[in-house]
Design an enzyme around this catalytic site. Structure first.
Site, PDB file in Angstrom:
ATOM      1  N   LYS A 117      52.067  26.756 -45.174  1.00  0.00           N
ATOM      2  CA  LYS A 117      52.458  25.572 -45.959  1.00  0.00           C
ATOM      3  C   LYS A 117      53.962  25.307 -45.846  1.00  0.00           C
ATOM      4  CE  LYS A 117      48.487  24.468 -48.079  1.00  0.00           C
ATOM      5  NZ  LYS A 117      47.688  23.760 -49.018  1.00  0.00           N
ATOM      6  N   LYS A 199      41.637  25.641 -39.333  1.00  0.00           N
ATOM      7  CA  LYS A 199      40.637  25.398 -40.374  1.00  0.00           C
ATOM      8  C   LYS A 199      40.655  23.937 -40.841  1.00  0.00           C
ATOM      9  CE  LYS A 199      42.541  26.021 -44.946  1.00  0.00           C
ATOM     10  NZ  LYS A 199      42.073  25.972 -46.290  1.00  0.00           N
ATOM     11  N   LYS A 202      41.254  19.757 -46.640  1.00  0.00           N
ATOM     12  CA  LYS A 202      41.063  18.453 -47.285  1.00  0.00           C
ATOM     13  C   LYS A 202      42.319  17.596 -47.326  1.00  0.00           C
ATOM     14  CE  LYS A 202      40.509  20.442 -51.783  1.00  0.00           C
ATOM     15  NZ  LYS A 202      41.680  21.318 -51.976  1.00  0.00           N
TER      16      LYS A 202
HETATM   17  P1  ATP Z   1      44.544  21.951 -49.030  1.00  0.00           P
HETATM   18  O1  ATP Z   1      44.259  21.063 -47.868  1.00  0.00           O
HETATM   19  O2  ATP Z   1      45.144  21.230 -50.202  1.00  0.00           O
HETATM   20  O3  ATP Z   1      45.320  23.177 -48.672  1.00  0.00           O
HETATM   21  P2  ATP Z   1      42.029  23.211 -48.809  1.00  0.00           P
HETATM   22  O4  ATP Z   1      41.092  22.259 -48.134  1.00  0.00           O
HETATM   23  O5  ATP Z   1      42.586  24.278 -47.946  1.00  0.00           O
HETATM   24  O6  ATP Z   1      43.138  22.436 -49.559  1.00  0.00           O
HETATM   25  P3  ATP Z   1      41.579  24.646 -51.286  1.00  0.00           P
HETATM   26  O7  ATP Z   1      41.565  23.825 -52.517  1.00  0.00           O
HETATM   27  O8  ATP Z   1      42.812  25.399 -50.997  1.00  0.00           O
HETATM   28  O9  ATP Z   1      41.197  23.777 -50.028  1.00  0.00           O
HETATM   29  O10 ATP Z   1      40.346  25.632 -51.283  1.00  0.00           O
HETATM   30  C1  ATP Z   1      39.218  25.511 -52.090  1.00  0.00           C
HETATM   31  C2  ATP Z   1      38.147  26.459 -51.609  1.00  0.00           C
HETATM   32  O11 ATP Z   1      37.621  26.040 -50.344  1.00  0.00           O
HETATM   33  C3  ATP Z   1      38.625  27.891 -51.404  1.00  0.00           C
HETATM   34  O12 ATP Z   1      37.625  28.779 -51.820  1.00  0.00           O
HETATM   35  C4  ATP Z   1      38.824  27.985 -49.913  1.00  0.00           C
HETATM   36  O13 ATP Z   1      38.707  29.304 -49.437  1.00  0.00           O
HETATM   37  C5  ATP Z   1      37.698  27.116 -49.423  1.00  0.00           C
HETATM   38  N1  ATP Z   1      37.995  26.536 -48.117  1.00  0.00           N
HETATM   39  C6  ATP Z   1      39.058  25.768 -47.814  1.00  0.00           C
HETATM   40  N2  ATP Z   1      39.011  25.363 -46.526  1.00  0.00           N
HETATM   41  C7  ATP Z   1      37.882  25.917 -46.003  1.00  0.00           C
HETATM   42  C8  ATP Z   1      37.276  25.873 -44.713  1.00  0.00           C
HETATM   43  N3  ATP Z   1      37.820  25.190 -43.726  1.00  0.00           N
HETATM   44  N4  ATP Z   1      36.121  26.545 -44.516  1.00  0.00           N
HETATM   45  C9  ATP Z   1      35.547  27.235 -45.535  1.00  0.00           C
HETATM   46  N5  ATP Z   1      36.074  27.318 -46.777  1.00  0.00           N
HETATM   47  C10 ATP Z   1      37.225  26.665 -47.012  1.00  0.00           C
END
Ligand code: ATP
Ligand code: LTN
Length: 334
Positions: A117, A199, A202
């Site tokens: 980040k 990965k 969102k």
């Molecule tokens: P951001 O884009 O704001 O960093 P994020 O998409 O990485 O958000 P988080 O809110 O940080 O999502 O994560 C919420 C949940 O989703 C956590 O349990 C995280 O491990 C899971 N998660 C996030 N991205 C993935 C992915 N690509 N595949 C599987 N699980 C995921």
């Protein structure tokens, strides 16, 4: 009278940093839904974590509400579980401060999410981003959670949570339950559709085709899958040198409740075009009812308000008990 057996406690949270991706759904939300029968579950909207990255305030408020609505649309019951907004429960900030004083700079510097980040938001490497895992530890420990269902990317944060809890308990006795992670076999790490080496995230706005948001139009979801990057050998097979196809097999497996290997066997000899169509159909069939329910629920403002209020009260009651224990141990006059 039958003796009541106390269920184990599940805790997890998600940041309202965008509409959840298919990765969030398969790595976390789908499991939350499936686990609710057998556990006492507490699920939070981690809006305090979300402001470690700059957010538009009006949008953040809306995303927070939409995310809690989506939890319910997925089938996570607010009557049988606790759903709440993190900033509504002051104990999170208070315990996080205490735990900050039991966490070392060195261990926080090793966190890969912080490194990622910081690289992505080089103009805003704030202290909150650095101590993010401490707030997450406070979240989990406040509720004496046994199990924390998350995706693979959160494994390191769970380890530091356990380390902090053990350190505190070693000094003061059994204040915190030491939690275990619950990381699914299939779907724990869904990759981007355009860049399957990273990965799916969102908040990724660089290339919209890379991410499926679960409120995307159904046709758009199917098209994003059809446009997903693959390779040129036209063989549907799991392999580290076929990250695009492997990712689609994982997605299909996670959606249909199969392992990626089972998915691979199912598509032996199938061409990429046909394979992608099957993946798209499976994803759409899973997501469409959630979208319909989301629309209905969003219209019922009073109901969502009551869920948020109710959840905050129930969560605060549990959290305050643990907070008081920790405050007492460190010598605050409680
Ligand atoms: P951001 O884009 O704001 O960093 P994020 O998409 O990485 O958000 P988080 O809110 O940080 O999502 O994560 C919420 C949940 O989703 C956590 O349990 C995280 O491990 C899971 N998660 C996030 N991205 C993935 C992915 N690509 N595949 C599987 N699980 C995921
Ligand atoms: N950091 C998590 C979100 C999160 C969380 C938690 C997950 C905040 N607090 C407590 C599990 C338990 C993430 O997914 N990025």
């Amino acid at each position: 009278m039958s003796e009541e057996i106390k269920k184990s406690v599940i805790y997890s949270a998600m940041q309202p940093s965008g509409v959840p991706s298919l990765g969030n759904y398969l790595g976390a939300l789908k499991n939350w839904k499936n686990l609710q029968q057998d556990y006492d579950c507490i699920f939070a909207i981690a809006n305090m974590h979300a402001i470690t990255v700059r957010q538009n305030p009006t949008e953040l408020r809306k995303k927070t509400r939409d995310l809690i609505t989506l939890f319910i649309a997925i089938g996570i019951s607010p009557e049988n579980n606790i759903l709440y907004v993190q900033s509504d429960v002051k104990a999170h900030a208070e315990l996080a401060w205490i735990l900050n004083c039991y966490t070392y700079m060195g261990e926080l510097s090793r966190m890969t999410q912080f490194k990622d980040k910081s690289a992505k938001h080089a103009d805003n490497i704030n202290a909150g981003l650095f101590t993010y895992p401490v707030l997450m530890a406070a979240d989990i420990l406040l509720y004496q959670a046994d199990l924390v269902p998350v995706g693979e990317d959160q494994r390191q944060h769970l380890e530091i949570t356990r380390d902090i809890a053990e350190r505190f308990n070693n000094l003061y006795g059994d204040v915190f339950k030491i939690p275990e992670g619950f990381i699914p076999k299939t779907g724990a790490r869904i990759m981007g559709l355009q860049d399957p080496t990273k990965k799916m995230s969102k908040s990724d706005t660089d290339n919209d085709n890379n991410v499926i948001h679960i409120l995307d139009d159904i046709n758009l979801i199917a098209n994003k899958i059809k446009r997903a990057v693959t390779d040129s050998d036209n063989e549907v097979r799991l392999s580290p040198d076929k990250p695009g196809i492997s990712n689609l097999l994982n997605i299909y497996g996670a959606v249909t409740g199969k392992t990626a290997e089972e998915a691979q066997n199912e598509f032996k000899g199938t061409g990429y075009g046909e394979f992608k169509k099957c993946v798209a159909d499976a994803v759409v069939a899973e997501i469409k009812p959630i979208q319909d329910r989301f629309k209905e629920l969003s219209a019922d403002k009073a109901y969502i308000d009551s869920v948020i209020k109710d959840g905050a009260e129930k969560a605060a009651y549990i959290a305050n008990k643990t907070l008081r224990k920790a405050q007492k141990k460190v010598g605050f006059p409680v």
